[in-house]
Design an enzyme around this catalytic site. Structure first.
Site, PDB file in Angstrom:
ATOM      1  N   ILE A  25       0.765  -1.214   0.027  1.00 20.11           N
ATOM      2  CA  ILE A  25       0.035  -0.237   0.005  1.00 20.11           C
ATOM      3  C   ILE A  25       0.794   1.262   0.001  1.00 20.11           C
ATOM      4  CG2 ILE A  25      -1.910   1.166   1.103  1.00 20.11           C
ATOM      5  CD1 ILE A  25      -2.622  -1.360   2.237  1.00 20.11           C
ATOM      6  N   ASN A  45      12.510  -1.058   6.582  1.00 22.73           N
ATOM      7  CA  ASN A  45      13.708  -2.034   6.896  1.00 22.73           C
ATOM      8  C   ASN A  45      13.857  -3.459   5.807  1.00 22.73           C
ATOM      9  OD1 ASN A  45      11.536  -3.604   7.516  1.00 22.73           O
ATOM     10  ND2 ASN A  45      12.257  -4.135   9.745  1.00 22.73           N
ATOM     11  N   ASN A  48       9.467  -6.821   4.238  1.00 21.21           N
ATOM     12  CA  ASN A  48       8.431  -7.337   3.569  1.00 21.21           C
ATOM     13  C   ASN A  48       8.633  -6.709   1.984  1.00 21.21           C
ATOM     14  OD1 ASN A  48       6.740  -9.747   2.926  1.00 21.21           O
ATOM     15  ND2 ASN A  48       4.864  -8.312   3.471  1.00 21.21           N
ATOM     16  N   SER A 137      -7.169  -1.283  10.327  1.00 18.26           N
ATOM     17  CA  SER A 137      -7.753  -2.226   9.496  1.00 18.26           C
ATOM     18  C   SER A 137      -9.228  -2.544  10.248  1.00 18.26           C
ATOM     19  CB  SER A 137      -6.902  -3.583   9.685  1.00 18.26           C
ATOM     20  OG  SER A 137      -7.618  -4.641   9.253  1.00 18.26           O
ATOM     21  N   ALA A 138     -10.102  -3.155   9.240  1.00 16.12           N
ATOM     22  CA  ALA A 138     -11.140  -3.529   9.388  1.00 16.12           C
ATOM     23  C   ALA A 138     -11.327  -4.495  10.426  1.00 16.12           C
ATOM     24  CB  ALA A 138     -12.131  -4.072   8.143  1.00 16.12           C
ATOM     25  N   TYR A 161      -2.772  -9.442  15.837  1.00 19.56           N
ATOM     26  CA  TYR A 161      -2.628  -8.527  14.774  1.00 19.56           C
ATOM     27  C   TYR A 161      -3.624  -7.421  15.071  1.00 19.56           C
ATOM     28  CZ  TYR A 161      -3.064  -6.068  10.330  1.00 19.56           C
ATOM     29  OH  TYR A 161      -3.235  -5.228   9.291  1.00 19.56           O
ATOM     30  N   LYS A 165      -3.500  -3.343  16.131  1.00 15.78           N
ATOM     31  CA  LYS A 165      -4.109  -2.193  15.451  1.00 15.78           C
ATOM     32  C   LYS A 165      -5.053  -1.196  16.530  1.00 15.78           C
ATOM     33  CE  LYS A 165      -2.538  -2.579  11.454  1.00 15.78           C
ATOM     34  NZ  LYS A 165      -1.099  -1.591  11.272  1.00 15.78           N
ATOM     35  N   TYR A 189      -8.727   0.090   6.626  1.00 17.68           N
ATOM     36  CA  TYR A 189      -8.664  -0.346   5.303  1.00 17.68           C
ATOM     37  C   TYR A 189      -9.548  -1.457   5.327  1.00 17.68           C
ATOM     38  CZ  TYR A 189      -4.114   1.815   4.925  1.00 17.68           C
ATOM     39  OH  TYR A 189      -3.126   2.808   5.148  1.00 17.68           O
ATOM     40  N   PHE A 190     -10.398  -1.907   4.378  1.00 14.04           N
ATOM     41  CA  PHE A 190     -11.304  -3.202   4.053  1.00 14.04           C
ATOM     42  C   PHE A 190     -10.229  -4.059   3.486  1.00 14.04           C
ATOM     43  CE2 PHE A 190     -15.107  -3.155   6.646  1.00 14.04           C
ATOM     44  CZ  PHE A 190     -14.931  -1.935   7.204  1.00 14.04           C
ATOM     45  N   ASN A 210      -1.281 -14.975   2.371  1.00 19.59           N
ATOM     46  CA  ASN A 210      -2.333 -15.438   3.228  1.00 19.59           C
ATOM     47  C   ASN A 210      -3.549 -14.942   2.501  1.00 19.59           C
ATOM     48  OD1 ASN A 210      -0.488 -16.389   5.405  1.00 19.59           O
ATOM     49  ND2 ASN A 210      -0.191 -14.445   5.646  1.00 19.59           N
ATOM     50  N   GLY A 305     -12.048 -17.914  13.194  1.00 19.49           N
ATOM     51  CA  GLY A 305     -11.947 -16.589  13.373  1.00 19.49           C
ATOM     52  C   GLY A 305     -12.670 -15.770  12.173  1.00 19.49           C
TER      53      GLY A 305
HETATM   54  P1  NAD Z   1       3.589  -4.651   3.375  1.00 24.96           P
HETATM   55  O1  NAD Z   1       4.036  -5.867   4.381  1.00 24.96           O
HETATM   56  O2  NAD Z   1       3.546  -5.102   1.880  1.00 24.96           O
HETATM   57  O3  NAD Z   1       4.278  -3.377   3.791  1.00 24.96           O
HETATM   58  C1  NAD Z   1       4.762  -3.159   5.007  1.00 24.96           C
HETATM   59  C2  NAD Z   1       6.068  -2.449   4.899  1.00 24.96           C
HETATM   60  O4  NAD Z   1       6.668  -2.322   6.062  1.00 24.96           O
HETATM   61  C3  NAD Z   1       7.070  -3.626   4.285  1.00 24.96           C
HETATM   62  O5  NAD Z   1       7.770  -2.934   3.201  1.00 24.96           O
HETATM   63  C4  NAD Z   1       8.006  -3.953   5.405  1.00 24.96           C
HETATM   64  O6  NAD Z   1       9.401  -4.162   4.900  1.00 24.96           O
HETATM   65  C5  NAD Z   1       7.868  -2.729   6.252  1.00 24.96           C
HETATM   66  N1  NAD Z   1       8.218  -2.760   7.666  1.00 24.96           N
HETATM   67  C6  NAD Z   1       7.651  -3.657   8.431  1.00 24.96           C
HETATM   68  N2  NAD Z   1       8.037  -3.536   9.659  1.00 24.96           N
HETATM   69  C7  NAD Z   1       8.997  -2.727   9.718  1.00 24.96           C
HETATM   70  C8  NAD Z   1       9.897  -2.012  10.703  1.00 24.96           C
HETATM   71  N3  NAD Z   1      10.018  -2.610  11.869  1.00 24.96           N
HETATM   72  N4  NAD Z   1      10.779  -0.900  10.431  1.00 24.96           N
HETATM   73  C9  NAD Z   1      10.693  -0.546   9.041  1.00 24.96           C
HETATM   74  N5  NAD Z   1       9.750  -0.904   8.058  1.00 24.96           N
HETATM   75  C10 NAD Z   1       9.264  -2.098   8.291  1.00 24.96           C
HETATM   76  O7  NAD Z   1       2.054  -4.367   3.663  1.00 24.96           O
HETATM   77  P2  NAD Z   1       0.923  -3.597   3.351  1.00 24.96           P
HETATM   78  O8  NAD Z   1      -0.092  -4.535   2.583  1.00 24.96           O
HETATM   79  O9  NAD Z   1       1.336  -2.616   2.450  1.00 24.96           O
HETATM   80  O10 NAD Z   1       0.271  -2.976   4.494  1.00 24.96           O
HETATM   81  C11 NAD Z   1       0.545  -1.756   5.077  1.00 24.96           C
HETATM   82  C12 NAD Z   1      -0.085  -1.187   6.417  1.00 24.96           C
HETATM   83  O11 NAD Z   1      -1.346  -1.596   6.196  1.00 24.96           O
HETATM   84  C13 NAD Z   1       0.177  -2.197   7.586  1.00 24.96           C
HETATM   85  O12 NAD Z   1       0.465  -1.678   8.714  1.00 24.96           O
HETATM   86  C14 NAD Z   1      -0.866  -3.249   7.474  1.00 24.96           C
HETATM   87  O13 NAD Z   1      -1.149  -3.910   8.798  1.00 24.96           O
HETATM   88  C15 NAD Z   1      -2.214  -2.187   7.041  1.00 24.96           C
HETATM   89  N6  NAD Z   1      -3.315  -3.093   6.525  1.00 24.96           N
HETATM   90  C16 NAD Z   1      -2.908  -3.657   5.132  1.00 24.96           C
HETATM   91  C17 NAD Z   1      -4.186  -4.317   4.777  1.00 24.96           C
HETATM   92  C18 NAD Z   1      -4.005  -5.181   3.654  1.00 24.96           C
HETATM   93  O14 NAD Z   1      -4.631  -6.167   3.322  1.00 24.96           O
HETATM   94  N7  NAD Z   1      -2.611  -5.333   2.844  1.00 24.96           N
HETATM   95  C19 NAD Z   1      -5.393  -4.296   5.378  1.00 24.96           C
HETATM   96  C20 NAD Z   1      -5.532  -3.411   6.454  1.00 24.96           C
HETATM   97  C21 NAD Z   1      -4.458  -2.875   7.125  1.00 24.96           C
HETATM   98  N1  UDP Z   2     -10.213 -16.989   1.722  1.00 24.12           N
HETATM   99  C1  UDP Z   2     -10.318 -18.216   1.147  1.00 24.12           C
HETATM  100  N2  UDP Z   2      -9.198 -18.499   0.589  1.00 24.12           N
HETATM  101  C2  UDP Z   2      -8.063 -18.310   1.045  1.00 24.12           C
HETATM  102  C3  UDP Z   2      -7.859 -17.063   1.503  1.00 24.12           C
HETATM  103  C4  UDP Z   2      -9.141 -16.326   2.000  1.00 24.12           C
HETATM  104  O1  UDP Z   2     -11.314 -18.564   0.836  1.00 24.12           O
HETATM  105  O2  UDP Z   2      -7.003 -19.057   0.755  1.00 24.12           O
HETATM  106  C5  UDP Z   2     -11.397 -16.085   2.160  1.00 24.12           C
HETATM  107  C6  UDP Z   2     -11.619 -15.692   3.701  1.00 24.12           C
HETATM  108  O3  UDP Z   2     -12.140 -16.755   4.398  1.00 24.12           O
HETATM  109  C7  UDP Z   2     -12.306 -14.453   3.514  1.00 24.12           C
HETATM  110  C8  UDP Z   2     -12.214 -13.728   2.314  1.00 24.12           C
HETATM  111  O4  UDP Z   2     -11.296 -14.966   1.460  1.00 24.12           O
HETATM  112  O5  UDP Z   2     -13.861 -14.709   3.336  1.00 24.12           O
HETATM  113  C9  UDP Z   2     -11.040 -12.601   2.379  1.00 24.12           C
HETATM  114  O6  UDP Z   2      -9.852 -13.296   3.212  1.00 24.12           O
HETATM  115  P1  UDP Z   2      -8.319 -12.357   3.282  1.00 24.12           P
HETATM  116  O7  UDP Z   2      -7.664 -13.357   4.178  1.00 24.12           O
HETATM  117  O8  UDP Z   2      -7.894 -12.137   2.067  1.00 24.12           O
HETATM  118  O9  UDP Z   2      -9.009 -10.982   4.158  1.00 24.12           O
HETATM  119  P2  UDP Z   2      -9.644 -10.898   5.456  1.00 24.12           P
HETATM  120  O10 UDP Z   2      -9.983 -12.128   6.051  1.00 24.12           O
HETATM  121  O11 UDP Z   2      -8.742 -10.269   6.259  1.00 24.12           O
HETATM  122  O12 UDP Z   2     -10.951 -10.159   5.455  1.00 24.12           O
END
Ligand code: NAD
Ligand code: UDP
Length: 343
Positions: A25, A45, A48, A137-138, A161, A165, A189-190, A210, A305
């Site tokens: 993101i 860092n 990921n 996050s949602a 996790y 948040k 975020y959803f 995942n 969950g």
């Molecule tokens: P991502 O893992 O792609 O990006 C996170 C970045 O943070 C990575 O580049 C990682 O290297 C860096 N990082 C992690 N720990 C660190 C640390 N201690 N110091 C410096 N850098 C560090 O994840 P994303 O999907 O881009 O998510 C960004 C944020 O949004 C996260 O906080 C996540 O929890 C939140 N979020 C993501 C989702 C999703 O579905 N992707 C949904 C809801 C919330």
């Molecule tokens: N899901 C699934 N198979 C997978 C990963 C996810 O059926 O391999 C389903 C999960 O049960 C949920 C939806 O897809 O209904 C979105 O899951 P995700 O892990 O992407 O997001 P979150 O659960 O955090 O909303």
């Protein structure tokens, strides 16, 4: 997004520090910020992500964004970065985000996500940097009791996790209360999916995905064998789980609006979703049709969950930031595959 409108409104100190800026993101948000004329400093860092993201951002933006390869847990290095760069605001993406891993190793999550956030706020206070946008996050809503979910819904995390948040939201809120100059925007975020139209950045986790969409992509490109659908006996239209999938560029643009509409002394919280629920089967089918590829799947048992349906009430962010998601599910599926097919 109305580029000209934003350019006209860009503020004088236009330097934004992005933690986790090379992540999924964060990298898309850098593009959105660059488009409207902000200067971006990245702290990551690379736990990921990789340096290649920096190269690809350079191609997209035709500009280099300075990277500080720092762990936000390293207080002194982070402080030095802030002293040197003097950012006007911070967007805080850095964090660990795998639910299952957080259940197995909760302290890792509390340490990285909560201590990391405390370090950041402490340093921001020391250098008089007063505006933070935080990636929530949602998942903070747990198993929601009503649908669609609005921001007043009770917070009830069901894994470490999600707890990180909730704690970070509260810590940020308390930090803002200390000083009238401070402000925060918590963005919940959803389900962000899809990729930037260059297809140079996208969702590419360092380990096995995942989340559903990167898993679908890994099946379509042959990296994984088939998608396990976690349950088809939910009380939903086709029995599979329902989520609110949102295009990552729509999400990225909301961060720009949050910065532009900053209001000193205020803590704001917004859901970021489309407000529409899509089932697992609908997502797989749309992906197959749009991309003309087959995605093998099998139905397995429910994942512990998981809620049956989760989708956002997005009225608040529409009313207050004039933001709404406008890219379609087809665009999300198409861009996810255009990015993911060559991984
Ligand atoms: P991502 O893992 O792609 O990006 C996170 C970045 O943070 C990575 O580049 C990682 O290297 C860096 N990082 C992690 N720990 C660190 C640390 N201690 N110091 C410096 N850098 C560090 O994840 P994303 O999907 O881009 O998510 C960004 C944020 O949004 C996260 O906080 C996540 O929890 C939140 N979020 C993501 C989702 C999703 O579905 N992707 C949904 C809801 C919330
Ligand atoms: N899901 C699934 N198979 C997978 C990963 C996810 O059926 O391999 C389903 C999960 O049960 C949920 C939806 O897809 O209904 C979105 O899951 P995700 O892990 O992407 O997001 P979150 O659960 O955090 O909303």
């Amino acid at each position: 997004m109305e580029v000209i409108y934003f350019m006209m409104h860009a503020k004088s100190n236009n330097k934004i520090l992005i933690t986790g800026g090379y992540g999924y993101i964060g990298s898309h948000t850098i593009v959105a910020l660059h488009t409207v004329g902000y200067e971006v400093i990245v702290v990551d860092n690379l736990s990921n992500s990789t340096k290649k993201i920096g190269k690809n951002l350079e191609i997209i933006c035709k500009k280099t964004h300075k990277l500080y390869e720092i762990n936000i847990l390293n207080f002194d290095e982070l402080l030095n970065c802030f002293i040197k760069e003097k950012p006007a605001a911070v967007i805080h993406f850095a964090g660990l985000k795998a639910v299952e891993e957080s259940v197995k190793n909760p302290l890792l999550y509390y340490q990285n996500n909560i201590q990391g956030t405390i370090n950041l706020l402490d340093i921001m206070g020391k250098v008089d940097c007063n505006n933070i946008i935080f990636s929530s996050s949602a998942t903070v809503y747990g198993n929601p009791s009503e649908m669609p979910i609005n921001e007043k819904h009770i917070l009830n995390a069901i894994n470490p996790y999600g707890s990180t948040k909730i704690f970070c939201e509260k810590i940020i809120d308390d930090w803002v209360k200390v000083n009238k100059k401070r402000s925060s925007t918590i963005l919940r975020y959803f389900n962000p999916i899809g990729a930037h139209e260059s297809y140079l950045i996208g969702d590419n986790p360092n380990s096995v995905p995942n989340n559903l969409m990167p898993y679908i992509v890994s099946v379509a490109n042959g990296t994984s064998e088939k998608v396990s659908i976690f349950g088809d006996d939910y009380p939903t239209k086709d029995g599979t789980g329902i989520r609110d999938y949102i295009h990552v560029m729509d999400l990225a643009e909301a961060h720009v609006l949050a910065i532009l509409n900053d209001q000193r002394g205020r803590s704001r919280v917004y859901n970021l979703g489309t407000g529409k629920g899509i089932s697992v089967l609908e997502l797989i089918k749309t992906f197959e049709i749009e991309n003309k590829v087959k995605v093998k799947y099998t139905v397995s048992s429910r994942r512990e969950g998981d809620a049956a349906e989760v989708y956002a009430d997005v009225k608040l962010v529409k009313n207050q930031l004039n933001w709404s998601a406008n890219r379609t599910l087809k665009e999300m599926c198409k861009s996810a595959w255009s990015f993911g097919k060559n991984l």
